[in-house]
Design an enzyme around this catalytic site. Structure first.
Site: not given
Length: 347
Positions: A68, A155, A189
């Site tokens: 990430e 995201k 994540c």
């Protein structure tokens, strides 16, 4: 740099994928990168990414997954001077520098990453900080082994203070790409803990589930194993391994509570891992330092795993439970003239 390949008797495995062949008999060499960003220095970070790709290619990697925010950086330990009701001048300047380290998509950095993927003949999954005007997004970019940019995933839900510095993705960037080495997608994540997002990706047939992360806690491994079992897919989780010295020195960059923090103090311990559709850990987790972690993925394991649990197939109950995904772009502003032009062009 430690190299952690799957051990074979004959050295690294390089698989030529024959289009039209039985994909369930294919073996794919995958590598997850566990390494730190060169913070506030995007050109140097891209140079480092290329060095790591060279190393991965020597292991015979066909798919390489980076952590990430590898390009642009994960701003661990800082709060950008934010408290409820106030922002500091120092925090605003920190955001300016962070914004300058981000990349435009498309843009020259994307072109360079595409060229790397083509040069080293790998499918590349890269975590970046994307700059769209003055808003930043935590994004994953995907490239094929011919050097083509495939697309991006933003995201959907930044976690905690991340919401101060990153915008929110929408349903238009939840791609799963059909490639000669399998159907590849990514979630970033903690959005991996969003069950409806996972269902959307399973419904698109994901086979190699990439999970770039910033979470190095042991409990993260449980989430990765669960996703592999739930989705009947390979899970490749890549995290940074970084020490305090991998970030700029104070006062340019301050970790909260870092009084007398040793430069070698580990601020993110990695834990990158590769897990099979039956929940077997194939490589990792690694908590020892920067590393390339590799495994051979037998795509036949996907069919074996889905024999008794196919979450969007024979183990689903759509007449009782179903999911609707709004997968159109959700811009904040739409202009009537553009809609009218679109209608005219389709007449």
């Amino acid at each position: 740099m430690a190299l952690v390949p799957t051990v074979t008797n004959d050295g690294p495995v390089i698989v030529e994928v024959e289009m039209g062949a039985d994909s369930s008999t294919t073996t794919v060499r995958a590598t997850v990168v566990q390494a730190a960003t060169v913070f506030y220095d995007t050109p140097a970070t891209l140079d480092k990414a290329e060095r790591l790709l060279v190393e991965a290619a020597t292991l015979g990697a066909q798919l390489v997954v980076f952590p990430e925010a590898f390009v642009g950086g994960y701003p661990r330990g800082t709060n950008f001077g934010v408290i409820i009701g106030n922002r500091t001048a120092k925090g605003r300047e920190e955001f300016r520098k962070y914004h300058a380290s981000a990349i435009n998509v498309p843009g020259p950095e994307v072109d360079r990453l595409a060229a790397m993927a083509g040069k080293y003949k790998v499918f590349l999954v890269m975590g970046v900080i994307e700059r769209d005007g003055y808003t930043l997004y935590c994004t994953v970019l995907s490239f094929d082994s011919q050097g083509h940019y495939l697309g991006k995933h933003r995201k959907l839900m930044p976690t905690a203070l991340e919401r101060v510095i990153w915008g929110f993705g929408d349903g238009s960037t939840i791609p799963v790409y059909e490639t000669p080495i399998g159907k590849i997608g990514a979630a970033i994540c903690w959005e991996n803990r969003m069950p409806l997002l996972r269902m959307a990706m399973y419904a698109k047939g994901i086979e190699i589930y990439c999970a770039p992360t910033a979470d190095s806690r042991q409990v993260w491994q449980a989430s990765m194993t669960h996703i592999a079992l739930e989705g009947g897919c390979f899970v490749l989780s890549a995290n940074q391994f970084c020490r305090r010295k991998d970030y700029p020195l104070s006062p340019e960059y301050s970790f909260l509570g870092e009084e007398d923090m040793d430069p070698n103090h580990v601020v993110c311990a990695g834990g990158s891992v590769i897990i099979s559709p039956l929940g077997t850990v194939l490589a990792g987790p690694n908590y020892d330092g920067e590393a390339l972690i590799s495994a051979d993925l037998d795509l036949g394991e996907i069919v074996r795993a889905k024999f008794d649990f196919d979450v969007v197939g024979h183990y689903s109950r759509p007449e009782v439970l179903s999911l609707y995904v709004w997968d159109h772009p959700a811009p904040s502003v739409s202009f009537a003239s553009e809609s009218e032009k679109s209608e005219i062009s389709h007449k």
